[in-house]
Design a protein around this motif. Structure first.
Motif, PDB file in Angstrom:
ATOM      1  N   UNK A 136      46.636  29.366  34.317  1.00 21.53           N
ATOM      2  CA  UNK A 136      45.347  29.635  33.994  1.00 21.53           C
ATOM      3  C   UNK A 136      45.081  31.084  34.193  1.00 21.53           C
ATOM      4  N   UNK A 137      44.074  31.598  33.303  1.00 24.92           N
ATOM      5  CA  UNK A 137      43.744  32.819  33.496  1.00 24.92           C
ATOM      6  C   UNK A 137      42.230  32.701  33.399  1.00 24.92           C
ATOM      7  N   UNK A 138      41.733  34.110  33.950  1.00 24.67           N
ATOM      8  CA  UNK A 138      40.191  34.188  33.631  1.00 24.67           C
ATOM      9  C   UNK A 138      39.866  35.598  33.258  1.00 24.67           C
ATOM     10  N   UNK A 139      38.903  35.995  32.420  1.00 21.05           N
ATOM     11  CA  UNK A 139      38.498  37.413  32.140  1.00 21.05           C
ATOM     12  C   UNK A 139      37.408  37.462  32.717  1.00 21.05           C
ATOM     13  N   UNK A 140      37.073  38.647  33.078  1.00 25.88           N
ATOM     14  CA  UNK A 140      35.784  39.069  34.091  1.00 25.88           C
ATOM     15  C   UNK A 140      35.375  40.513  34.257  1.00 25.88           C
ATOM     16  N   UNK A 141      34.185  40.771  34.703  1.00 23.49           N
ATOM     17  CA  UNK A 141      33.921  42.253  34.739  1.00 23.49           C
ATOM     18  C   UNK A 141      33.634  42.359  36.190  1.00 23.49           C
ATOM     19  N   UNK A 142      33.789  43.350  36.871  1.00 23.76           N
ATOM     20  CA  UNK A 142      33.322  43.550  38.247  1.00 23.76           C
ATOM     21  C   UNK A 142      32.762  44.802  38.473  1.00 23.76           C
ATOM     22  N   UNK A 143      31.605  44.859  39.272  1.00 22.09           N
ATOM     23  CA  UNK A 143      31.033  46.338  39.760  1.00 22.09           C
ATOM     24  C   UNK A 143      31.631  46.444  41.161  1.00 22.09           C
TER      25      UNK A 143
ATOM     26  N   UNK B  84      41.016  41.340  32.143  1.00 23.96           N
ATOM     27  CA  UNK B  84      41.185  40.286  31.309  1.00 23.96           C
ATOM     28  C   UNK B  84      42.788  39.686  31.727  1.00 23.96           C
ATOM     29  N   UNK B  85      42.967  38.154  31.736  1.00 28.72           N
ATOM     30  CA  UNK B  85      43.964  37.498  31.850  1.00 28.72           C
ATOM     31  C   UNK B  85      44.495  37.559  33.519  1.00 28.72           C
ATOM     32  N   UNK B  86      43.436  37.641  34.336  1.00 26.27           N
ATOM     33  CA  UNK B  86      43.722  37.539  35.654  1.00 26.27           C
ATOM     34  C   UNK B  86      44.041  36.084  36.210  1.00 26.27           C
ATOM     35  N   UNK B  87      44.639  35.718  37.316  1.00 30.59           N
ATOM     36  CA  UNK B  87      45.117  34.607  37.864  1.00 30.59           C
ATOM     37  C   UNK B  87      44.031  33.933  38.155  1.00 30.59           C
ATOM     38  N   UNK B  88      43.787  32.632  37.548  1.00 31.67           N
ATOM     39  CA  UNK B  88      42.576  31.763  38.057  1.00 31.67           C
ATOM     40  C   UNK B  88      42.326  31.439  39.308  1.00 31.67           C
ATOM     41  N   UNK B  89      43.519  31.524  40.305  1.00 35.02           N
ATOM     42  CA  UNK B  89      43.253  31.296  41.553  1.00 35.02           C
ATOM     43  C   UNK B  89      42.604  32.295  42.431  1.00 35.02           C
ATOM     44  N   UNK B  90      41.896  33.484  41.766  1.00 33.66           N
ATOM     45  CA  UNK B  90      41.391  34.368  42.390  1.00 33.66           C
ATOM     46  C   UNK B  90      39.853  34.086  42.319  1.00 33.66           C
ATOM     47  N   UNK B  91      39.479  33.027  41.758  1.00 34.09           N
ATOM     48  CA  UNK B  91      38.236  32.742  41.420  1.00 34.09           C
ATOM     49  C   UNK B  91      37.731  31.438  42.014  1.00 34.09           C
ATOM     50  N   UNK B  92      36.364  31.221  42.222  1.00 35.05           N
ATOM     51  CA  UNK B  92      36.000  29.922  42.870  1.00 35.05           C
ATOM     52  C   UNK B  92      34.479  30.053  41.616  1.00 35.05           C
ATOM     53  N   UNK B  93      34.706  28.557  41.145  1.00 36.29           N
ATOM     54  CA  UNK B  93      33.515  28.260  40.163  1.00 36.29           C
ATOM     55  C   UNK B  93      33.219  29.525  39.099  1.00 36.29           C
ATOM     56  N   UNK B  94      34.307  30.029  38.718  1.00 36.79           N
ATOM     57  CA  UNK B  94      34.177  31.252  37.707  1.00 36.79           C
ATOM     58  C   UNK B  94      33.710  32.513  38.517  1.00 36.79           C
ATOM     59  N   UNK B  95      33.752  32.838  39.712  1.00 34.79           N
ATOM     60  CA  UNK B  95      33.298  33.970  40.443  1.00 34.79           C
ATOM     61  C   UNK B  95      34.310  34.296  41.204  1.00 34.79           C
TER      62      UNK B  95
END
Length: 456
Positions: free
Chosen positions: A4-11, A82-93
């Motif tokens: 599972x992977x997640x895409x996100x943008x971070x400040x 893009x394509x970050x391991x989903x384990x680095x996120x909780x409820x999408x954050x």
């Protein structure tokens, strides 16, 4: 198998909320001498915290689609991931600690490239220049804190240890935390996580609000030892030698738990330094410890040190089995001697300038097949130099076990060949074989294929 992977943008947080055009270009430069691959690989390792893999090559292949870009805006920058391991996120954050670690990577990658490697003021070919470079990297990361009494305990040990050994590291960390000592480790799992976890409870019971959990890594090993989430100060050093120097320059004492080839490398590094005649009177508390079941492990280590480096090396450490409170008391007494010595000699509490580190321990060792084959592993040399070469041999084994470049070299050219005097090779072979049998070379449940061959 898919992950599972997640895409996100971070400040960003901290000093890197703005970047120059040139800095952005360097971070995204995909050429051989550019920073993108280094930045991407370290970022992926940080995002993979808590994973069950310790194989740098496997991690990169698992997340082939992972990418990181920089968006320049009127109000500053954002990372486009893009394509970050989903384990680095909780409820999408993204987990806050991982978020902080990600920008620590950016900070150190840029600073080392721009201010160290390309700066003519640093002679990184000389011993003094390397020590100065290590100092500046740590200072830039805000690790050096001048108005605090010595209390930073470095904990070394394996990432692949039993549950019993892991629980013991937590107990030692707890006893250290109760005595207001801070923890520094290689920042990964196992014996690098346990002491930090224990210390958090000790600090909480003593109502210590600002406990330090310092993690020091380097690009080659970070994928195998991703920073655990307790680390609240992360520093990425340029290579293993500068990482090791950062440990001994900032730490006020060292506790060694059971481990494998990497732990043996660390032990040989420190003993080689302390065996140098210039360090004969310098106090440096060093304790080997583990649960009762680890008694045989430390007998093997002690026996290997006695055979290769002699009884003087064995006098430089204490072995304490199954007594976490005694470990903490001994360390507290040892650090008191360190404080008195540094005060009387005018040396800084936050950086051990007095410690003499021979250039043999500072010059980066590239574990190629040729370099491993040509290591000088014989008795006809000074003991601290023999320790330096033994350290390089174990460093090569670590590279072949977990580092992407080392694993690919083994796949292409076969085993590393290590040769030398018979009375050194036999105990070395026995020690490495015991690490394999005890499951200390890879994380539990993973198959280990030797990357080396001892030539007797």
């Amino acid at each position: 198998m898919t992950y599972d992977v997640v895409d996100t943008q971070l400040s960003p947080e901290g000093r890197l909320d703005v970047l120059s055009k040139a800095e952005v270009h360097r971070l995204l430069d995909t050429r051989n001498d550019g920073l993108y691959d280094l930045f991407r690989n370290c970022a992926l390792a940080v995002l993979n915290s808590g994973s069950s893999t310790d194989d740098g090559k496997e991690l990169l292949e698992r997340y082939k689609s992972f990418s990181v870009d920089i968006i320049e805006r009127e109000r500053g920058i954002k990372l486009d991931i893009k394509g970050a391991p989903a384990t680095a996120f909780v409820d999408g954050k993204m987990i806050r600690g991982i978020h902080e670690h990600l920008f620590s990577v950016m900070r150190d990658v840029l600073f080392i490239h721009d201010e160290i490697m390309l700066n003519a003021a640093f002679d990184i070919e000389s011993s003094a220049g390397i020590t100065d470079a290590v100092f500046h990297i740590l200072r830039n990361a805000n690790v050096l804190q001048p108005h605090i009494d010595p209390k930073l305990v470095v904990c070394w040990g394996g990432h692949s240890i039993s549950r019993e050994e892991y629980d013991y590291t937590k107990k030692v960390g707890y006893e250290l935390g109760l005595r207001d000592m801070d923890i520094c480790t290689g920042c990964g799992p196992g014996a690098m996580k346990g002491p930090m976890k224990g210390a958090t409870i000790g600090h909480a019971k003593q109502r210590i609000p600002n406990g330090r959990y310092l993690g020091i890594s380097e690009p080659g090993i970070i994928a195998a030892e991703a920073p655990n989430p307790i680390v609240n100060d992360l520093v990425i050093m340029p290579d293993i030698e500068k990482r090791l120097e950062a440990f001994v320059r900032t730490g006020h004492g060292i506790v060694v738990f059971p481990g494998g080839a990497g732990t043996a490398e660390e032990i040989l590094y420190l003993l080689g330094i302390l065996l140098h005649p210039d360090n004969a009177k310098l106090p440096f508390p060093l304790i080997f410890t583990g649960p009762a079941s680890a008694a045989d492990y430390f007998r093997q280590i002690d026996n290997f040190i006695g055979i290769t480096l002699g009884p003087d090396a064995q006098k430089l450490y204490k072995i304490i089995v199954d007594d976490p409170a005694q470990v903490a008391r001994e360390m507290l007494e040892g650090i008191a001697r360190v404080r008195a010595f540094r005060k009387s000699n005018g040396d800084a509490y936050y950086y051990n300038w007095t410690l003499k580190i021979d250039h043999a321990f500072q010059h980066p060792f590239e574990p190629t097949h040729e370099n491993m084959r040509n290591l000088s592993l014989h008795r006809n040399q000074e003991r601290h130099l023999l320790a330096a070469n033994l350290r390089r041999a174990f460093s090569g084994v670590v590279a072949g076990n977990v580092k992407e470049s080392g694993i690919r070299a083994i796949e292409k050219y076969g085993h590393f060949e290590i040769s030398g005097d018979l009375e050194i090779m036999e105990p070395m072979d026995a020690l490495l074989s015991s690490f394999v049998l005890q499951g200390r070379m890879k994380l539990p449940g993973m198959t280990y294929t030797p990357c080396y061959r001892i030539i007797k």
